[in-house]
Design a protein around this motif. Structure first.
Motif, PDB file in Angstrom:
ATOM      1  N   LEU A   1      67.690  53.289 130.237  1.00 51.20           N
ATOM      2  CA  LEU A   1      67.047  54.369 129.685  1.00 51.20           C
ATOM      3  C   LEU A   1      66.435  54.502 128.451  1.00 51.20           C
ATOM      4  O   LEU A   1      66.061  56.228 128.546  1.00 51.20           O
ATOM      5  N   ASN A   2      67.680  55.127 127.643  1.00 46.31           N
ATOM      6  CA  ASN A   2      67.414  55.692 126.462  1.00 46.31           C
ATOM      7  C   ASN A   2      66.143  54.713 125.542  1.00 46.31           C
ATOM      8  O   ASN A   2      65.493  55.156 124.976  1.00 46.31           O
ATOM      9  N   PHE A   3      66.215  53.351 125.720  1.00 49.72           N
ATOM     10  CA  PHE A   3      65.286  52.341 125.399  1.00 49.72           C
ATOM     11  C   PHE A   3      63.910  52.797 125.754  1.00 49.72           C
ATOM     12  O   PHE A   3      63.705  53.038 123.969  1.00 49.72           O
ATOM     13  N   LEU A   4      64.162  53.214 126.972  1.00 51.95           N
ATOM     14  CA  LEU A   4      62.837  53.343 127.723  1.00 51.95           C
ATOM     15  C   LEU A   4      61.882  55.105 127.006  1.00 51.95           C
ATOM     16  O   LEU A   4      60.391  55.440 127.071  1.00 51.95           O
TER      17      LEU A   4
ATOM     18  N   PRO B   1      71.710  57.828 118.698  1.00 51.90           N
ATOM     19  CA  PRO B   1      71.351  57.428 117.929  1.00 51.90           C
ATOM     20  C   PRO B   1      71.721  55.848 118.049  1.00 51.90           C
ATOM     21  O   PRO B   1      70.038  55.656 117.316  1.00 51.90           O
ATOM     22  N   LEU B   2      72.391  55.078 118.004  1.00 49.09           N
ATOM     23  CA  LEU B   2      72.819  53.591 118.027  1.00 49.09           C
ATOM     24  C   LEU B   2      71.606  53.068 119.060  1.00 49.09           C
ATOM     25  O   LEU B   2      70.455  52.085 119.230  1.00 49.09           O
TER      26      LEU B   2
ATOM     27  N   PHE C   1      63.628  52.185 118.574  1.00 49.10           N
ATOM     28  CA  PHE C   1      62.732  52.310 117.610  1.00 49.10           C
ATOM     29  C   PHE C   1      62.618  51.062 116.857  1.00 49.10           C
ATOM     30  O   PHE C   1      61.417  51.165 116.629  1.00 49.10           O
ATOM     31  N   VAL C   2      63.811  50.718 116.745  1.00 49.21           N
ATOM     32  CA  VAL C   2      62.994  48.826 115.142  1.00 49.21           C
ATOM     33  C   VAL C   2      62.526  48.232 116.409  1.00 49.21           C
ATOM     34  O   VAL C   2      61.605  47.802 115.613  1.00 49.21           O
TER      35      VAL C   2
END
Length: 519
Positions: A389-392, A447-448, A454-455
């Motif tokens: 979920l955080n990735f997308l 942030p992790l 983001f990377v």
């Protein structure tokens, strides 16, 4: 078997490259091979457009766990306000995409609009991160919810094994991929049916809720704003959850070239869908609070099931089935739409040429559909749900904000561009700021994991120069690519095409081949 629209060239009889018109010569003819126009058919009507939008927006969230907003607002009244405001903001974004879709009549959604406004590099990064992260992650997330709820009636008295959930999830993903590979019409018809099921499921909750209100069950609405969270991060996180629940309004723009009369049907479908979804979401949450206390809602793992158990008795067993159908509809709509982004990106030269090939009989972008299958399976069996979920979320809102900012830029760059539908300038300005704010918020809240996303997004920059700009690739690499393209161009209409059809379907889902081939 496949035909590729690109630059007109003379090819063999099994391939036609380009958007040119013509006919295939007879087998014994000595005339030069002429070109045939091969495109995706315009099969998306207004009803199908509405079903794509509603069917992909309404997933599992409203039925399972709408507690993210209540958790961060702290009160019933403010949570309902946030649901309403997020619906209005999502309508603003959808209206921006209505303008973009009616003045840029190309499929591809975010990718196409970023390409037109800002050029190839950011557009490539967009489709790169969509292929590697966003679409496989989004499909895996909603598919896991499908797998869990389709099994729930069989495991009422015990915990569902994780392996069983992932197995049935893998089957569901495979069936959706095969269906979208084999028939545009059937996948669109299925989407209409599943959208109807979603709306029925919402009505099953809303109607008893309204009856509860008529009976005077308003105890949870007294002092509705008492306990409202006034912290700096509370409301922003609530809006973040709400906007995620409404995401999906942009999917019709991924299939613009297949929409009948897009100047009329895209704005209409968007308006009808967003009003319907916003009303449905707000009324569903009101219905929950007529029966369930805020504390019960926060502690429940499946709010719709808890609500049904208190009001409907044995009929509550049907709720997980409706939730599973809702998730399946989101899977189907997402695959149907996003495969067109890969098709368009390949047509523009930003992805391998095979992804822009169209099946000559079924008129589906089959390679663009099935490329997602292995990537989604990797996500399904190797990643955690929260990480996905955080990735997308970060990448999705970043690029949606960029695409809407592109609308503002195009107003000044191309003032004479025909715009059959036009929104006031403050709407894209407000919405692009909202999207960029949510991307920053996701980076700050986790942030992790978001940093990893983001990377991954930034890896699209060197990939662009390596795969797109660098034209002095080694001979062995060019040789492999050339042989692959030559092999694909040798695929003919007849038996060979049917053998390839068989192998593709058989490799994806052997146990359903006989059923699928009937489509």
């Amino acid at each position: 078997m496949f035909r590729k629209p690109a630059v007109p060239t003379v090819t063999n009889r099994s391939y036609v490259e380009g958007q040119s018109n013509g006919r295939l010569p007879s087998m014994g003819s000595k005339e030069p091979v002429r070109e045939e126009k091969v495109v995706l058919k315009k099969k998306v009507t207004l009803l199908r457009g509405v079903s794509i939008i509603i069917g992909t927006i309404i997933g599992a969230g409203i039925f399972i766990s709408p507690k993210g907003i209540l958790e961060n607002t702290g009160s019933v009244g403010m949570s309902l306000v946030v649901w309403t405001v997020c619906g209005i903001l999502s309508l603003f974004g959808a209206l921006c995409y209505a303008e973009l879709g009616t003045c840029i009549k190309k499929s591809g959604g975010h990718y196409t609009y970023i390409l037109e406004a800002f050029g190839p590099l950011p557009a490539f990064v967009r489709v790169w991160v969509e292929l590697l992260v966003i679409r496989p992650a989004a499909t895996a997330v909603i598919s896991l919810a499908f797998g869990r709820h389709i099994l729930e009636p069989l495991f009422m008295q015990c915990e569902i094994p994780d392996l069983a959930i992932k197995f049935i999830t893998a089957v569901g993903i495979t069936v959706v991929m095969v269906l979208n590979s084999m028939s545009v019409s059937w996948s669109a018809r299925l989407q209409i049916f599943l959208t109807f099921c979603k709306l029925v499921a919402i009505l099953i909750i809303i109607v008893p809720g309204v009856m509860q209100l008529i009976k005077g069950e308003i105890q949870h609405f007294k002092k509705a704003f008492e306990g409202t969270n006034t912290s700096v991060m509370g409301l922003p996180l609530a809006f973040y959850s709400g906007m995620y629940a409404y995401s999906g309004w942009f999917y019709l723009n991924f299939v613009t070239e297949e929409v009948e009369n897009p100047e009329k049907n895209i704005p209409l479908a968007i308006g009808i869908s967003m009003v319907t979804v916003t009303l449905g979401y707000v009324l569903t949450n009101i219905a929950y609070f007529t029966t369930i206390s805020p504390e019960e809602l926060l502690s429940s793992n499946a709010v719709a099931v808890t609500f049904a158990e208190q009001l409907m008795g044995r009929f509550s067993l049907a709720v997980p089935i409706f939730v599973a159908l809702s998730c399946f509809g989101s899977m189907n709509g997402g695959i149907f739409a996003v495969s067109r982004m890969f098709y368009v990106a390949s047509r523009e030269g930003h992805l391998p040429e095979i992804l822009s090939m169209i099946h000559v009989r079924k008129h589906t972008p089959l390679p663009a559909v099935i490329v997602l299958h292995p990537l989604t399976m990797i996500m399904l069996f190797t990643s955690e749900l929260e990480d996905l979920l955080n990735f997308l979320s970060f990448a999705r809102w970043l690029f949606i904000g960029l695409a809407v900012a592109g609308l503002i830029y195009l107003r000044y760059k191309c003032p004479d561009m025909p715009r059959p539908f036009k929104v006031p300038l403050f709407i894209p300005a407000l919405f692009s700021f909202t999207c960029l704010f949510m991307a920053a918020l996701s980076l700050g809240s986790d942030p992790l994991n978001t940093g990893i996303g983001f990377v991954i997004t930034l890896t699209g920059v060197p990939a662009y120069y390596l795969f797109i700009v660098w034209d002095k690739k080694p001979k062995w690499f060019r040789k492999i690519v050339g042989k692959s393209k030559h092999f694909l161009k040798k695929v003919q209409y007849g038996k060979k095409s049917r053998v390839i059809d068989y192998l593709i379907v058989r490799s994806l889902v052997p146990w359903t081949y006989k059923t699928v081939i009937l489509v």
